[in-house]
Design a protein around this motif. Structure first.
Motif, PDB file in Angstrom:
ATOM      1  N   GLY A  18      52.133  16.040  35.547  1.00 24.82           N
ATOM      2  CA  GLY A  18      51.210  17.136  36.236  1.00 24.82           C
ATOM      3  C   GLY A  18      51.771  17.575  37.705  1.00 24.82           C
ATOM      4  N   GLU A  19      51.485  18.430  37.989  1.00 26.74           N
ATOM      5  CA  GLU A  19      52.299  18.622  38.983  1.00 26.74           C
ATOM      6  C   GLU A  19      50.932  18.519  40.948  1.00 26.74           C
ATOM      7  OE1 GLU A  19      52.847  22.915  39.070  1.00 26.74           O
ATOM      8  OE2 GLU A  19      54.230  22.992  37.249  1.00 26.74           O
ATOM      9  N   LEU A  20      52.322  18.030  41.914  1.00 30.51           N
ATOM     10  CA  LEU A  20      51.605  17.912  42.652  1.00 30.51           C
ATOM     11  C   LEU A  20      51.712  18.632  44.234  1.00 30.51           C
ATOM     12  CD1 LEU A  20      49.956  15.765  44.627  1.00 30.51           C
ATOM     13  CD2 LEU A  20      51.313  14.976  45.075  1.00 30.51           C
ATOM     14  N   PRO A  64      46.049  18.896  53.919  1.00 30.64           N
ATOM     15  CA  PRO A  64      45.584  19.812  52.612  1.00 30.64           C
ATOM     16  C   PRO A  64      46.340  19.488  50.888  1.00 30.64           C
ATOM     17  CG  PRO A  64      46.129  21.388  54.598  1.00 30.64           C
ATOM     18  CD  PRO A  64      46.797  19.706  54.502  1.00 30.64           C
ATOM     19  N   HIS A  65      46.822  19.235  49.691  1.00 25.97           N
ATOM     20  CA  HIS A  65      47.573  19.225  48.767  1.00 25.97           C
ATOM     21  C   HIS A  65      45.905  19.619  47.885  1.00 25.97           C
ATOM     22  CE1 HIS A  65      44.814  15.589  49.038  1.00 25.97           C
ATOM     23  NE2 HIS A  65      44.396  15.256  48.429  1.00 25.97           N
ATOM     24  N   THR A  66      46.532  19.260  46.496  1.00 33.58           N
ATOM     25  CA  THR A  66      46.313  20.170  45.283  1.00 33.58           C
ATOM     26  C   THR A  66      47.053  19.614  43.759  1.00 33.58           C
ATOM     27  OG1 THR A  66      45.625  22.027  43.661  1.00 33.58           O
ATOM     28  CG2 THR A  66      47.697  22.354  45.131  1.00 33.58           C
ATOM     29  N   LEU A  67      46.285  19.362  42.981  1.00 31.20           N
ATOM     30  CA  LEU A  67      46.872  18.924  41.895  1.00 31.20           C
ATOM     31  C   LEU A  67      46.786  20.057  40.788  1.00 31.20           C
ATOM     32  CD1 LEU A  67      47.521  15.232  40.413  1.00 31.20           C
ATOM     33  CD2 LEU A  67      46.499  16.762  38.854  1.00 31.20           C
ATOM     34  N   LYS A  68      47.499  19.738  39.600  1.00 32.97           N
ATOM     35  CA  LYS A  68      47.913  20.437  38.323  1.00 32.97           C
ATOM     36  C   LYS A  68      47.658  19.919  37.210  1.00 32.97           C
ATOM     37  CE  LYS A  68      49.073  25.024  36.192  1.00 32.97           C
ATOM     38  NZ  LYS A  68      50.053  25.854  35.543  1.00 32.97           N
ATOM     39  N   ASN A  69      47.397  20.038  36.587  1.00 36.90           N
ATOM     40  CA  ASN A  69      47.282  18.153  35.489  1.00 36.90           C
ATOM     41  C   ASN A  69      47.706  19.744  34.109  1.00 36.90           C
ATOM     42  OD1 ASN A  69      47.113  16.390  34.376  1.00 36.90           O
ATOM     43  ND2 ASN A  69      45.372  16.675  33.404  1.00 36.90           N
ATOM     44  N   GLY A  70      48.843  18.598  33.615  1.00 39.60           N
ATOM     45  CA  GLY A  70      49.751  18.873  32.137  1.00 39.60           C
ATOM     46  C   GLY A  70      49.126  19.087  30.789  1.00 39.60           C
ATOM     47  N   SER A  71      48.832  18.855  30.075  1.00 40.64           N
ATOM     48  CA  SER A  71      48.955  19.295  29.080  1.00 40.64           C
ATOM     49  C   SER A  71      47.921  18.056  27.855  1.00 40.64           C
ATOM     50  CB  SER A  71      49.477  20.335  28.074  1.00 40.64           C
ATOM     51  OG  SER A  71      50.304  19.029  27.537  1.00 40.64           O
ATOM     52  N   GLN A  72      48.885  17.144  28.670  1.00 36.39           N
ATOM     53  CA  GLN A  72      47.487  15.586  28.052  1.00 36.39           C
ATOM     54  C   GLN A  72      46.780  15.388  29.464  1.00 36.39           C
ATOM     55  OE1 GLN A  72      51.216  13.017  27.505  1.00 36.39           O
ATOM     56  NE2 GLN A  72      51.784  14.138  25.614  1.00 36.39           N
ATOM     57  N   ALA A  73      45.768  14.159  29.117  1.00 36.13           N
ATOM     58  CA  ALA A  73      44.789  14.007  29.738  1.00 36.13           C
ATOM     59  C   ALA A  73      45.858  12.689  30.641  1.00 36.13           C
ATOM     60  CB  ALA A  73      43.960  13.235  29.242  1.00 36.13           C
ATOM     61  N   THR A  74      45.189  12.962  32.383  1.00 38.88           N
ATOM     62  CA  THR A  74      46.237  12.501  33.101  1.00 38.88           C
ATOM     63  C   THR A  74      45.496  10.873  33.699  1.00 38.88           C
ATOM     64  OG1 THR A  74      47.670  14.085  33.711  1.00 38.88           O
ATOM     65  CG2 THR A  74      47.004  12.167  34.962  1.00 38.88           C
ATOM     66  N   LYS A  75      45.715   9.959  33.911  1.00 38.37           N
ATOM     67  CA  LYS A  75      44.990   8.839  34.514  1.00 38.37           C
ATOM     68  C   LYS A  75      45.949   7.882  35.792  1.00 38.37           C
ATOM     69  CE  LYS A  75      42.663   4.820  33.587  1.00 38.37           C
ATOM     70  NZ  LYS A  75      41.345   4.859  31.958  1.00 38.37           N
ATOM     71  N   ALA A 128      57.800  19.263  49.280  1.00 40.67           N
ATOM     72  CA  ALA A 128      58.101  19.561  48.274  1.00 40.67           C
ATOM     73  C   ALA A 128      57.077  19.276  47.084  1.00 40.67           C
ATOM     74  CB  ALA A 128      59.555  19.598  47.293  1.00 40.67           C
ATOM     75  N   MET A 129      56.942  20.372  45.649  1.00 44.79           N
ATOM     76  CA  MET A 129      55.954  19.953  44.783  1.00 44.79           C
ATOM     77  C   MET A 129      57.020  18.766  43.586  1.00 44.79           C
ATOM     78  SD  MET A 129      55.772  20.653  41.335  1.00 44.79           S
ATOM     79  CE  MET A 129      56.778  21.421  40.758  1.00 44.79           C
ATOM     80  N   LYS A 130      55.197  18.046  43.880  1.00 43.66           N
ATOM     81  CA  LYS A 130      56.021  16.511  43.236  1.00 43.66           C
ATOM     82  C   LYS A 130      55.877  17.079  41.402  1.00 43.66           C
ATOM     83  CE  LYS A 130      55.835  14.439  47.342  1.00 43.66           C
ATOM     84  NZ  LYS A 130      56.558  14.207  48.349  1.00 43.66           N
ATOM     85  N   MET A 131      56.634  15.696  41.082  1.00 37.37           N
ATOM     86  CA  MET A 131      55.858  15.708  39.148  1.00 37.37           C
ATOM     87  C   MET A 131      55.507  14.215  39.216  1.00 37.37           C
ATOM     88  SD  MET A 131      56.631  19.177  37.942  1.00 37.37           S
ATOM     89  CE  MET A 131      56.197  18.154  35.892  1.00 37.37           C
ATOM     90  N   LEU A 132      54.112  14.720  37.975  1.00 39.11           N
ATOM     91  CA  LEU A 132      53.311  13.367  37.869  1.00 39.11           C
ATOM     92  C   LEU A 132      53.969  12.898  37.111  1.00 39.11           C
ATOM     93  CD1 LEU A 132      51.346  14.185  40.141  1.00 39.11           C
ATOM     94  CD2 LEU A 132      49.505  13.810  38.936  1.00 39.11           C
ATOM     95  N   LYS A 133      54.392  12.006  36.758  1.00 38.88           N
ATOM     96  CA  LYS A 133      54.330  11.303  35.556  1.00 38.88           C
ATOM     97  C   LYS A 133      54.619   9.579  35.751  1.00 38.88           C
ATOM     98  CE  LYS A 133      59.218  10.050  36.780  1.00 38.88           C
ATOM     99  NZ  LYS A 133      60.465  10.598  35.711  1.00 38.88           N
ATOM    100  N   PRO A 134      53.942   9.158  34.785  1.00 42.27           N
ATOM    101  CA  PRO A 134      53.727   6.862  34.878  1.00 42.27           C
ATOM    102  C   PRO A 134      54.508   6.904  35.703  1.00 42.27           C
ATOM    103  CG  PRO A 134      53.228   8.139  32.001  1.00 42.27           C
ATOM    104  CD  PRO A 134      53.789   8.752  32.853  1.00 42.27           C
ATOM    105  N   GLY A 135      54.137   5.963  36.581  1.00 37.36           N
ATOM    106  CA  GLY A 135      54.630   5.522  37.371  1.00 37.36           C
ATOM    107  C   GLY A 135      55.393   5.527  38.440  1.00 37.36           C
ATOM    108  N   PHE A 136      54.728   7.298  38.884  1.00 31.65           N
ATOM    109  CA  PHE A 136      54.591   7.897  39.811  1.00 31.65           C
ATOM    110  C   PHE A 136      53.489   7.570  40.942  1.00 31.65           C
ATOM    111  CE2 PHE A 136      54.261  11.661  43.043  1.00 31.65           C
ATOM    112  CZ  PHE A 136      55.435  11.615  42.847  1.00 31.65           C
ATOM    113  N   SER A 137      54.151   7.568  42.019  1.00 36.89           N
ATOM    114  CA  SER A 137      52.956   7.265  43.472  1.00 36.89           C
ATOM    115  C   SER A 137      53.380   7.661  44.558  1.00 36.89           C
ATOM    116  CB  SER A 137      53.243   6.284  43.181  1.00 36.89           C
ATOM    117  OG  SER A 137      54.708   5.469  44.011  1.00 36.89           O
ATOM    118  N   TRP A 138      52.340   8.166  45.587  1.00 39.83           N
ATOM    119  CA  TRP A 138      52.247   8.933  46.297  1.00 39.83           C
ATOM    120  C   TRP A 138      51.240   8.774  46.962  1.00 39.83           C
ATOM    121  CZ3 TRP A 138      49.995  11.057  41.954  1.00 39.83           C
ATOM    122  CH2 TRP A 138      48.591  11.272  42.544  1.00 39.83           C
TER     123      TRP A 138
END
Length: 136
Positions: free
Chosen positions: A79-81, A104-115, A87-97
């Motif tokens: 997803g996008e954080l 203020p912050h927001t998250l837009k999930n990608g086309s798959q479920a995210t955990k 700067a916008m950050k791309m979420l993927k497995p192993g990414f932390s923040w």
């Protein structure tokens, strides 16, 4: 009048933004959470919650803040954080923040479920999350 955007923000905050003293609040469709641990501290007046968060595909968590820090780790999905001032950050497995208190912050999930695995260290008795307008 409650706008659609504000309603969505309120619903999202209800999902991940349960009051720190009401961890049993129901999550709306789109997000599921499971509290793994909840302890007092690290200092008086604060508590630490460790939470597994499941986000459905293409779900958007609207702009919000927390009354303390949020440290998160992506277990699955993408997803996008967006964090105000960064700067916008791309979420993927192993990414932390780390999101600083009241940022203020927001998250837009990608086309798959995210955990995610999220650790909140927040002031007791305050809502865990508060909706805010998108920064300009």
């Amino acid at each position: 009048m409650l706008s659609r955007r504000m309603f969505t923000g309120c619903a999202i905050c209800a999902a991940i933004g349960f009051a720190a003293d009401d961890a049993s609040a129901q999550a709306p469709n789109g997000i599921k959470r499971k509290i793994a641990s909840r302890i007092d501290g690290p200092i008086e007046g604060y508590e630490t919650l460790e939470v597994f968060v499941d986000i459905e595909p293409n779900f958007i968590i609207d702009w919000h803040t927390h009354p303390g820090t949020e440290a998160a780790y992506t277990l699955e999905g993408d997803g996008e954080l967006h964090i105000k001032g960064e700067a916008m950050k791309m979420l993927k497995p192993g990414f932390s923040w780390l999101t600083p208190s009241e940022t203020p912050h927001t998250l837009k999930n990608g086309s798959q479920a995210t955990k995610l695995f999220v650790t909140f260290t927040v002031q007791k008795g305050k809502p865990l999350s508060t909706p805010v307008p998108a920064p300009t």
